[in-house]
Scaffold this active site. Structure first.
Site, short mmCIF file in Angstrom:
data_model
loop_
_atom_site.label_atom_id
_atom_site.label_comp_id
_atom_site.label_asym_id
_atom_site.label_seq_id
_atom_site.Cartn_x
_atom_site.Cartn_y
_atom_site.Cartn_z
N GLY A 14 0.85 -1.20 0.00
CA GLY A 14 0.00 0.00 0.00
C GLY A 14 0.88 1.24 0.00
CB SER A 44 -3.54 3.04 -0.06
OG SER A 44 -2.78 2.74 1.07
CG HIS A 257 -15.97 7.62 8.48
ND1 HIS A 257 -17.07 8.32 8.03
CD2 HIS A 257 -14.89 8.26 7.98
CE1 HIS A 257 -16.66 9.33 7.28
NE2 HIS A 257 -15.35 9.32 7.23
NE ARG A 273 -19.57 13.80 7.98
CZ ARG A 273 -18.56 13.50 8.80
NH1 ARG A 273 -18.42 14.20 9.91
NH2 ARG A 273 -17.73 12.54 8.54
CD GLU A 394 -5.81 1.63 8.95
OE1 GLU A 394 -5.86 1.97 7.77
OE2 GLU A 394 -6.78 1.22 9.61
CB SER A 410 -4.94 7.74 7.71
OG SER A 410 -4.42 6.47 7.47
CB VAL A 411 -3.54 9.11 2.71
CG1 VAL A 411 -4.52 8.00 2.40
CG2 VAL A 411 -4.20 10.45 2.72
C1 LIG Z 1 -13.00 3.83 2.59
C2 LIG Z 1 -11.84 4.52 3.23
C3 LIG Z 1 -11.54 5.82 2.90
C4 LIG Z 1 -10.46 6.46 3.48
N1 LIG Z 1 -10.19 7.76 3.15
C5 LIG Z 1 -9.13 8.36 3.72
C6 LIG Z 1 -8.83 9.71 3.40
O1 LIG Z 1 -9.51 10.36 2.60
N2 LIG Z 1 -7.76 10.28 3.99
C7 LIG Z 1 -6.97 9.60 4.88
O2 LIG Z 1 -6.02 10.18 5.37
N3 LIG Z 1 -7.22 8.32 5.17
C8 LIG Z 1 -8.27 7.68 4.62
N4 LIG Z 1 -8.53 6.38 4.94
C9 LIG Z 1 -7.53 5.61 5.68
C10 LIG Z 1 -6.36 5.24 4.75
O3 LIG Z 1 -6.87 4.93 3.48
C11 LIG Z 1 -5.57 4.04 5.25
O4 LIG Z 1 -5.29 4.18 6.61
C12 LIG Z 1 -4.25 3.93 4.50
O5 LIG Z 1 -4.46 3.98 3.11
C13 LIG Z 1 -3.52 2.65 4.88
O6 LIG Z 1 -2.40 2.52 4.05
P1 LIG Z 1 -1.30 1.41 4.35
O7 LIG Z 1 -0.26 1.55 3.31
O8 LIG Z 1 -0.89 1.49 5.77
O9 LIG Z 1 -2.07 0.02 4.18
P2 LIG Z 1 -2.92 -0.57 2.95
O10 LIG Z 1 -3.17 0.40 1.88
O11 LIG Z 1 -4.08 -1.24 3.59
O12 LIG Z 1 -1.96 -1.65 2.35
C14 LIG Z 1 -1.72 -2.87 3.00
C15 LIG Z 1 -0.90 -3.75 2.08
O13 LIG Z 1 -0.51 -4.89 2.82
C16 LIG Z 1 -0.68 -6.06 2.03
N5 LIG Z 1 -0.84 -7.16 2.98
C17 LIG Z 1 -1.70 -7.29 4.01
N6 LIG Z 1 -1.45 -8.40 4.71
C18 LIG Z 1 -0.39 -9.00 4.11
C19 LIG Z 1 0.36 -10.18 4.37
N7 LIG Z 1 0.08 -10.96 5.41
N8 LIG Z 1 1.38 -10.51 3.53
C20 LIG Z 1 1.68 -9.71 2.47
N9 LIG Z 1 1.03 -8.57 2.20
C21 LIG Z 1 0.01 -8.21 3.01
C22 LIG Z 1 -1.87 -5.75 1.16
O14 LIG Z 1 -1.83 -6.53 -0.01
C23 LIG Z 1 -1.63 -4.27 0.86
O15 LIG Z 1 -0.76 -4.17 -0.25
C24 LIG Z 1 -9.65 5.76 4.39
C25 LIG Z 1 -9.96 4.45 4.75
C26 LIG Z 1 -11.06 3.85 4.19
C27 LIG Z 1 -11.43 2.49 4.68
#
Ligand SMILES: Cc1cc2nc3c(=O)[nH]c(=O)nc-3n(C[C@H](O)[C@H](O)[C@H](O)COP(=O)(O)OP(=O)(O)OC[C@H]3O[C@@H](n4cnc5c(N)ncnc54)[C@H](O)[C@@H]3O)c2cc1C
Length: 661
Positions: A14, A44, A257, A273, A394, A410-411
């Site tokens: 992600g 993401s 949320h 909002r 996250e 978060s992003v």
């Molecule tokens: C619907 C929605 C809308 C959102 N909108 C916003 C926003 O507008 N602004 C904001 O700041 N935040 C937002 N968030 C929160 C934000 O999107 C996430 O917190 C953030 O994108 C998480 O990114 P990450 O890279 O930590 O994890 P992720 O993007 O979840 O990536 C996780 C990665 O880990 C991999 N993975 C998982 N388990 C394993 C494993 N065991 N072995 C190998 N690979 C694995 C997956 O394949 C994936 O590639 C939103 C969340 C949601 C649910």
């Protein structure tokens, strides 16, 4: 036996994982990313509303800077966050967003002249400066003093992730798709990589690495209704926990949320909002100003979710066969605005509800959304207890969100922490400390443990159905570890989850015994891990006898700084254990830049710590003295709580803004 060697293993493709990969590659290290799905399909991509960075380009962002962003973040966290980490984050967010623009993210931009916006249900004309024309603009979001959330329509995560993935390819990051990390290789307190399972062939592969980063996202799917993608199952946190050495922090801090659509739980962004959308009850009445006269619909997420639930409990919800809900009204924004700035929301409404949000109200209800807890790290992203293991995004408890994350933070955290952690890892790799010598026999031992587990699952007869255990776990979490919590429900949840965990030791794989491409097998080995994660959440919530941020105890409504200004730390003693081991990490008021205070919502119920007053007096006195000597805001900040020395040198420079010297 297949063993792959690399400098840095990154579990998760992600935003966070890819940003780490790019960073370590740029410092000349090899990087392999493991991911369940092609990176562009990571969760993401679902982020809609935007990314916080204090650019202060647009009219409504004027006056914003790192100090305001920091203060919003700490208040939002209900003083649970690590203030040094929050400072590092707010300082670097403007750098990260500009870097992303350079890598191709088409941020929405300021346009000179007048435009109309809806603020507090009224049309308002806003005039943008000529000199700001073309710079990155921002929208309003909950819990922020300024318009700070930068966006690309409502597809922010999508465009960020596409740019990040393209950059990773440009940097020749090796990406191993459909490879799931199922355990960590470690010996003598040192992480040496991971065992992964090829989801297509079923083959187990050992990855040996000098540094391993877990960036697997959140654990929302332990709840039955969540805005999270179905791959957000907490497996990254679970494999860290199962080492018995790495720890998890604040697992009970779960965000709901306010506006997920009913019944499926898909999100409609806070941007709805932020751009002026309203929350209405069954009578079409706008109720939020009654509860939160100041911030109304744009109070912090935890607050709005609670107010909505309270209002529905008063019988003001709209009855439906899927339970009560409220309405989100964005018709007030007009079709043109919706089609330009909220187009994903429009498509979600059309495809999943069969309604047109430019004309119809959207049925919404608070739903599980974000995991503030995760793998506990130092500010460098390294586990506090398992050397060579890093985590960010996250998946981690770095801990800039404390007990409630602000929308848009978060992003922003994913790319800022990814950018920083890549540097700390690279420094680690440059040092002799990073050398590892692990016997291939030991690597084989870890492979064999996992192979044996899978063989046992596949050969089991008359066992438990993993789908049933998982469904029950999800229901327990939703019903008993939700928005409002109480001791009785939490105790019931813990007791039943422990029982489910015991039963999970006897899981049988029904339907197909195939080793390759077998979702039933995947579910079988993931379920036990998910129940362990659910237990850390429920048990942490049971023990925390106070209300802080998103953790709201009806039987303990006060925020109790005197006893609970601390992080919950969970570890897992032994494979045979059926409960996590708990300890606490004190949060030190005497070094805080912003001592604990009133968040500004509802009544102030805080039970203060003795040191709060003392620290506040010290802070006030220091500020007064420095101001009288003509010190600027940077000098004052540096005296109150120095943090720049912790940042990699290349990120220490000041951010530039209009009108700021
Ligand atoms: C619907 C929605 C809308 C959102 N909108 C916003 C926003 O507008 N602004 C904001 O700041 N935040 C937002 N968030 C929160 C934000 O999107 C996430 O917190 C953030 O994108 C998480 O990114 P990450 O890279 O930590 O994890 P992720 O993007 O979840 O990536 C996780 C990665 O880990 C991999 N993975 C998982 N388990 C394993 C494993 N065991 N072995 C190998 N690979 C694995 C997956 O394949 C994936 O590639 C939103 C969340 C949601 C649910």
């Amino acid at each position: 036996m297949k063993i792959i060697y690399t400098d840095v293993l990154i579990i998760g493709g992600g935003l966070a994982g890819l940003r780490v990969a790019t960073g370590v590659r740029e410092r000349g290290n090899d990087a392999v990313v493991l991911t369940l799905v092609p990176p562009k399909r990571s969760h993401s991509a679902a982020a809609q509303g935007g990314m916080q960075a204090s650019l202060a380009n647009c009219k409504m962002g004027e006056g914003d800077n790192e100090d305001v962003h920091f203060s919003d973040t700490i208040k939002g966290s209900d003083w649970g966050a690590d203030q040094i980490v929050a400072r590092m984050f707010t300082h670097c967010a403007p750098k990260a967003i500009r870097e992303l623009a350079h890598w191709g993210v088409p941020w929405s931009r300021v346009r000179r002249g007048d435009h109309t916006s809806i603020i507090n249900a009224k049309k308002v004309t806003i005039s943008e400066k000529d000199e700001a024309h073309g710079l990155i603009t921002a929208r309003d979001f909950g819990g922020t003093k300024k318009w700070r959330t930068c966006y690309t329509s409502d597809g922010t995560g999508h465009s960020m992730l596409y740019a990040m993935d393209n950059k990773a390819h440009e940097d020749n990051v090796e990406i191993h798709e459909r490879l799931e990390a199922i355990s960590l290789i470690h010996e003598n307190g040192r992480c040496c990589g991971a065992i992964a399972r090829n989801l297509m062939s079923g083959e187990l592969v050992a990855y040996v690495a000098k540094a391993t980063t877990i960036a697997t996202g959140g654990y929302g799917r332990i709840y039955s209704v969540s805005t999270n993608a179905i791959i957000c199952q907490g497996i990254g946190q679970a494999i860290a926990l199962e080492t018995g050495v790495a720890t998890l922090g604040n697992m009970e801090a779960i965000q709901f949320h306010p506006t997920a659509i009913v019944p499926v739980g898909i999100l409609t962004t806070e941007g709805c909002r932020g751009d002026g959308g309203l929350l209405l009850d069954k009578d079409g009445y706008r109720f939020m100003p009654d509860y939160e006269p100041d911030k109304k619909e744009l109070a912090s997420r935890d607050v709005v979710s609670r107010r909505m639930t309270e209002h529905m409990r008063k019988g003001k919800g709209v009855k439906s066969r899927y339970g009560d809900h409220l309405w989100l009204d964005i018709t007030i924004l007009g079709r043109e605005h919706i089609e330009k700035n909220l187009r994903e929301v429009k498509e979600i409404c059309e495809n999943f509800l069969g309604i047109d949000p430019a004309v119809d109200w959207i049925p919404v209800r608070p739903t599980q959304h974000y995991s503030m807890g995760g793998i506990r790290t130092k500010y460098t992203g390294e586990s506090q207890t398992l050397k060579g293991l890093y985590s960010c995004g996250e998946a981690a408890c770095w801990d800039m969100h404390g007990f409630n994350r602000l929308g848009g933070n978060s992003v922003s955290e994913t790319v800022v922490s990814g950018m920083l952690v890549a540097e700390y890892i690279s420094d680690f790799l440059d040092s002799d400390e990073s050398d590892i010598t692990i016997d291939t026999k030991n690597v084989e031992k870890f492979l064999k443990i996992e192979q044996d587990k899978i063989d046992t699952l596949l050969s089991k007869e008359n066992g438990e159905d993993a789908y049933e255990l998982r469904r029950r776990m999800e229901e327990i979490m939703m019903e008993k570890v939700g928005i409002f919590r109480n001791g009785n429900d939490l105790q019931d949840a813990v007791t039943e989850l422990e029982e489910l965990l015991k039963r999970s030791k006897n899981i049988e794989v029904f339907r197909s015994k195939s080793r390759a491409s077998n979702p039933a097998l995947e579910n079988a080995y993931r379920t036990q891990k998910m129940i362990k994660i659910a237990l850390t959440v429920a048990y942490g919530a049971l023990l925390r006898t106070e209300s802080r941020g998103a953790h709201s105890r009806e039987d303990y409504p006060k925020r109790d700084d005197a006893n609970w200004l601390k992080r919950t730390i969970m570890s897992w003693g032994d494979e045979s254990d059926t409960m996590p081991t708990v300890s606490y990490e004190e949060i030190d008021i005497s070094t805080m830049e912003l001592p604990p205070g009133f968040r500004g919502y509802g009544k102030d119920l805080t039970q203060h710590h003795d040191n709060t007053k003392v620290r506040q007096e010290v802070v006030d006195k220091m500020k007064e003295e420095l101001e009288s000597k003509g010190a600027n805001r940077f000098e004052i900040q540096n005296e109150l709580m120095p943090f720049l020395d912790k940042l990699p040198k290349k990120y220490r420079g000041r951010n530039e803004r209009f009108g700021e010297i």
